[in-house]
Motif scaffolding. Structure first.
Motif, PDB file in Angstrom:
ATOM      1  N   MET A   1       0.825  -1.205   0.000  1.00  0.00           N
ATOM      2  CA  MET A   1       0.000   0.000   0.000  1.00  0.00           C
ATOM      3  C   MET A   1       0.859   1.255   0.000  1.00  0.00           C
ATOM      4  O   MET A   1       0.538   2.246  -0.665  1.00  0.00           O
ATOM      5  CB  MET A   1      -0.921  -0.011   1.216  1.00  0.00           C
ATOM      6  N   SER A   2       1.947   1.225   0.751  1.00  0.00           N
ATOM      7  CA  SER A   2       2.821   2.390   0.789  1.00  0.00           C
ATOM      8  C   SER A   2       3.458   2.642  -0.570  1.00  0.00           C
ATOM      9  O   SER A   2       3.436   3.774  -1.085  1.00  0.00           O
ATOM     10  CB  SER A   2       3.907   2.190   1.849  1.00  0.00           C
ATOM     11  N   GLN A   3       4.006   1.597  -1.182  1.00  0.00           N
ATOM     12  CA  GLN A   3       4.711   1.757  -2.452  1.00  0.00           C
ATOM     13  C   GLN A   3       3.782   2.091  -3.605  1.00  0.00           C
ATOM     14  O   GLN A   3       4.114   2.910  -4.466  1.00  0.00           O
ATOM     15  CB  GLN A   3       5.500   0.485  -2.759  1.00  0.00           C
ATOM     16  N   ARG A   4       2.625   1.443  -3.645  1.00  0.00           N
ATOM     17  CA  ARG A   4       1.744   1.557  -4.811  1.00  0.00           C
ATOM     18  C   ARG A   4       0.700   2.656  -4.700  1.00  0.00           C
ATOM     19  O   ARG A   4       0.131   3.069  -5.712  1.00  0.00           O
ATOM     20  CB  ARG A   4       1.027   0.222  -5.054  1.00  0.00           C
ATOM     21  N   LEU A   5       0.413   3.140  -3.476  1.00  0.00           N
ATOM     22  CA  LEU A   5      -0.637   4.143  -3.335  1.00  0.00           C
ATOM     23  C   LEU A   5      -0.250   5.265  -2.387  1.00  0.00           C
ATOM     24  O   LEU A   5      -0.150   6.419  -2.790  1.00  0.00           O
ATOM     25  CB  LEU A   5      -1.940   3.499  -2.863  1.00  0.00           C
ATOM     26  N   TRP A   6      -0.002   4.954  -1.132  1.00  0.00           N
ATOM     27  CA  TRP A   6       0.054   5.977  -0.084  1.00  0.00           C
ATOM     28  C   TRP A   6       1.172   6.991  -0.346  1.00  0.00           C
ATOM     29  O   TRP A   6       0.984   8.193  -0.114  1.00  0.00           O
ATOM     30  CB  TRP A   6       0.226   5.316   1.279  1.00  0.00           C
ATOM     31  N   SER A   7       2.316   6.519  -0.816  1.00  0.00           N
ATOM     32  CA  SER A   7       3.438   7.429  -1.070  1.00  0.00           C
ATOM     33  C   SER A   7       3.338   8.120  -2.424  1.00  0.00           C
ATOM     34  O   SER A   7       4.111   9.042  -2.712  1.00  0.00           O
ATOM     35  CB  SER A   7       4.765   6.658  -0.991  1.00  0.00           C
ATOM     36  N   GLN A   8       2.374   7.703  -3.259  1.00  0.00           N
ATOM     37  CA  GLN A   8       2.256   8.233  -4.613  1.00  0.00           C
ATOM     38  C   GLN A   8       1.037   9.131  -4.802  1.00  0.00           C
ATOM     39  O   GLN A   8       1.011   9.948  -5.726  1.00  0.00           O
ATOM     40  CB  GLN A   8       2.169   7.075  -5.620  1.00  0.00           C
ATOM     41  N   ALA A   9       0.030   8.972  -3.961  1.00  0.00           N
ATOM     42  CA  ALA A   9      -1.254   9.643  -4.196  1.00  0.00           C
ATOM     43  C   ALA A   9      -1.395  10.955  -3.436  1.00  0.00           C
ATOM     44  O   ALA A   9      -2.465  11.566  -3.463  1.00  0.00           O
ATOM     45  CB  ALA A   9      -2.410   8.704  -3.827  1.00  0.00           C
ATOM     46  N   GLY A  10      -0.346  11.391  -2.737  1.00  0.00           N
ATOM     47  CA  GLY A  10      -0.418  12.672  -2.046  1.00  0.00           C
ATOM     48  C   GLY A  10      -1.046  12.602  -0.677  1.00  0.00           C
ATOM     49  O   GLY A  10      -1.653  13.585  -0.217  1.00  0.00           O
ATOM     50  N   MET A  11      -0.915  11.475   0.010  1.00  0.00           N
ATOM     51  CA  MET A  11      -1.457  11.372   1.354  1.00  0.00           C
ATOM     52  C   MET A  11      -0.629  12.222   2.319  1.00  0.00           C
ATOM     53  O   MET A  11       0.573  12.401   2.148  1.00  0.00           O
ATOM     54  CB  MET A  11      -1.491   9.914   1.799  1.00  0.00           C
ATOM     55  N   GLU A  12      -1.288  12.713   3.344  1.00  0.00           N
ATOM     56  CA  GLU A  12      -0.691  13.691   4.244  1.00  0.00           C
ATOM     57  C   GLU A  12       0.106  13.059   5.376  1.00  0.00           C
ATOM     58  O   GLU A  12       1.163  13.571   5.772  1.00  0.00           O
ATOM     59  CB  GLU A  12      -1.815  14.560   4.824  1.00  0.00           C
ATOM     60  N   GLU A  13      -0.397  11.960   5.937  1.00  0.00           N
ATOM     61  CA  GLU A  13       0.211  11.320   7.096  1.00  0.00           C
ATOM     62  C   GLU A  13       0.420   9.829   6.820  1.00  0.00           C
ATOM     63  O   GLU A  13      -0.293   9.228   6.011  1.00  0.00           O
ATOM     64  CB  GLU A  13      -0.690  11.465   8.331  1.00  0.00           C
ATOM     65  N   ASP A  14       1.391   9.239   7.506  1.00  0.00           N
ATOM     66  CA  ASP A  14       1.502   7.782   7.483  1.00  0.00           C
ATOM     67  C   ASP A  14       0.212   7.182   8.011  1.00  0.00           C
ATOM     68  O   ASP A  14      -0.440   7.743   8.905  1.00  0.00           O
ATOM     69  CB  ASP A  14       2.654   7.303   8.365  1.00  0.00           C
ATOM     70  N   ALA A  15      -0.169   6.042   7.471  1.00  0.00           N
ATOM     71  CA  ALA A  15      -1.274   5.252   7.999  1.00  0.00           C
ATOM     72  C   ALA A  15      -0.681   3.980   8.613  1.00  0.00           C
ATOM     73  O   ALA A  15       0.543   3.811   8.645  1.00  0.00           O
ATOM     74  CB  ALA A  15      -2.264   4.916   6.888  1.00  0.00           C
ATOM     75  N   PHE A  16      -1.519   3.086   9.107  1.00  0.00           N
ATOM     76  CA  PHE A  16      -1.001   1.806   9.585  1.00  0.00           C
ATOM     77  C   PHE A  16      -2.102   0.762   9.619  1.00  0.00           C
ATOM     78  O   PHE A  16      -3.296   1.079   9.681  1.00  0.00           O
ATOM     79  CB  PHE A  16      -0.334   1.937  10.963  1.00  0.00           C
ATOM     80  N   TYR A  17      -1.674  -0.494   9.527  1.00  0.00           N
ATOM     81  CA  TYR A  17      -2.530  -1.645   9.785  1.00  0.00           C
ATOM     82  C   TYR A  17      -2.163  -2.219  11.150  1.00  0.00           C
ATOM     83  O   TYR A  17      -0.995  -2.176  11.565  1.00  0.00           O
ATOM     84  CB  TYR A  17      -2.281  -2.750   8.753  1.00  0.00           C
TER      85      TYR A  17
END
Length: 403
Positions: A256-272
């Motif tokens: 998720m980090s590599q394919r979406l979260w770091s690419q889509a302009g998210m503001e904060e880290d998320a977590f599972y």
């Protein structure tokens, strides 16, 4: 920091072994009696009112890293100057906050925030647990995996990626069957009732950390032919997360980090949350995703914009349209089911939906995204609260968002 010093700090309670740099997973002791009790009672009053924003204190977690620059969300605030009708009465929109135990509410119109509110000591930096909205995240991961050609088709059998499921209730079921909650696997979703499949999997993994939650899939038997019978089933979502893990060759948090979260302009880290120490536990893709309110809003914009975000296309063409292919269900009042997302019958709106009242709602007709995070009850007491919330969401979608 050397290993011996790390061990001393862990024993002294000054450093968690889950976060100790370089610490082996085996260094972490089993959960204490106090932690097990907290986990068993996280849905009880009054623990429930705070549990949804303290998940990282209760469970092991795996980070989903954001990129360096957040996608701007312009803001033009307006008061909630509309009303909604529920149970024969007209309510001012502000009633929804207390009546449905709201912790965060975000309304975006045509890409502009028109309302943002935090309650009950939540704030812009609070990571709120999605509960079963995490199931909808599985659809997002499948879209990402299809775009990257890591998965051939939603028609692929799950055993292509998880051969261990041959001979179980998931044998012959496709990824699509699971996304529609029609795997055919026997499963009792009542994780409050001792003796059920859900209860046993929940206690073994999330309370005691002696097994992975998805181990429960290995014990299933077939009850219906795949694709023929709808049953809301958290294990279906967990298995889809397992499929993505196998197809990507990495934990889903990293994917998720590599394919979406770091690419889509998210503001904060998320977590599972994960069902064991780092290096052992697997992400709970049926209910353990956590993020801040605005990033949930960005997810809504991703879906509203058919998978396009921050100048990139994250899904294959027409993938989002499949989410709203309503299938026969016997369940939620006014809602249907698509691919891990709920349809709002009578509209073109679609929503993610999580226990205690979590929503990512998007309506292509009004270009509206609404995120509502809550700490309401679960089970039958939640039904009227959900019906009232859906009435509010429909009215908020039609609201012009002007002061």
């Amino acid at each position: 920091m050397n290993h011996c010093l790390i061990r001393l700090l862990v024993c002294a309670g000054l450093l968690s072994s889950a976060t100790a740099p370089g610490a082996a997973a085996t260094d972490q002791a089993p959960p204490s009696a106090a932690v097990r009790a907290y986990r068993m009672h996280m849905f009880d009053e009054p623990v429930r009112t705070l549990a949804n924003r303290s998940i990282a204190l209760m469970f092991n977690t795996a980070p989903i890293k954001a990129g360096g620059k957040a996608m701007p969300l312009p803001s033009k605030p307006a008061p909630l100057n509309f009303s909604y009708d529920y149970d024969g009465k007209t309510h001012p929109a502000t009633d929804i906050v207390e009546r449905t135990s709201t912790d965060g509410l975000l309304i975006i119109k045509k890409g502009v925030i028109v309302y943002e509110g935090y309650f009950n000591r939540a704030g812009p930096d609070t990571h709120l647990n999605s509960y079963s909205m995490a199931k909808s995240m599985n659809a997002i991961m499948i879209g990402l995996a299809l775009k990257q050609r890591l998965i051939g088709s939603v028609g692929d059998p799950v055993t292509r990626y998880i051969p261990e499921l041959r001979g179980t209730g998931y044998d012959s079921a496709t990824i699509r069957d699971l996304m529609e909650m029609r795997s055919g696997a026997a499963w009792d979703e009542n994780f409050f009732k001792p003796g059920t499949s859900a209860y046993e999997a929940h206690v073994a993994s999330w309370v005691e950390e002696r097994a992975r939650y998805t181990d429960g899939a290995l014990k299933t038997v077939r009850e219906h032919q795949p694709g023929t019978y709808f049953r809301y089933n958290s294990m279906d979502a967990a298995v889809v997360g397992w499929v993505v893990e196998r197809a990507a060759g990495m934990p889903v948090s990293r994917f998720m980090s590599q394919r979406l979260w770091s690419q889509a302009g998210m503001e904060e880290d998320a977590f599972y949350i994960i069902d064991g120490p780092p290096g052992i536990g697997r992400e709970f893709t049926a209910g353990g995703f956590n993020a801040v309110l605005r990033d949930y809003g960005r997810l809504g914009l991703l879906m509203l914009n058919n998978g396009r975000m921050n100048g990139r296309d994250f899904f294959p063409a027409d993938f989002v349209a499949n989410l709203s292919r309503d299938i026969p269900t016997s369940g939620e009042d006014g809602l249907g089911y698509g691919w891990f997302w709920w349809t709002v019958r009578g509209t073109r709106a679609v929503t993610a939906l999580g226990g205690e009242g979590q929503y990512i709602f998007f309506d292509p007709d009004t270009q509206t995204v609404i995120v509502k995070m809550s700490h309401g009850p679960v089970g039958p007491p939640a039904e009227p609260i959900q019906a009232e919330t859906v009435a509010f969401l429909k009215a908020a979608s039609q609201w012009d968002g002007r002061p």
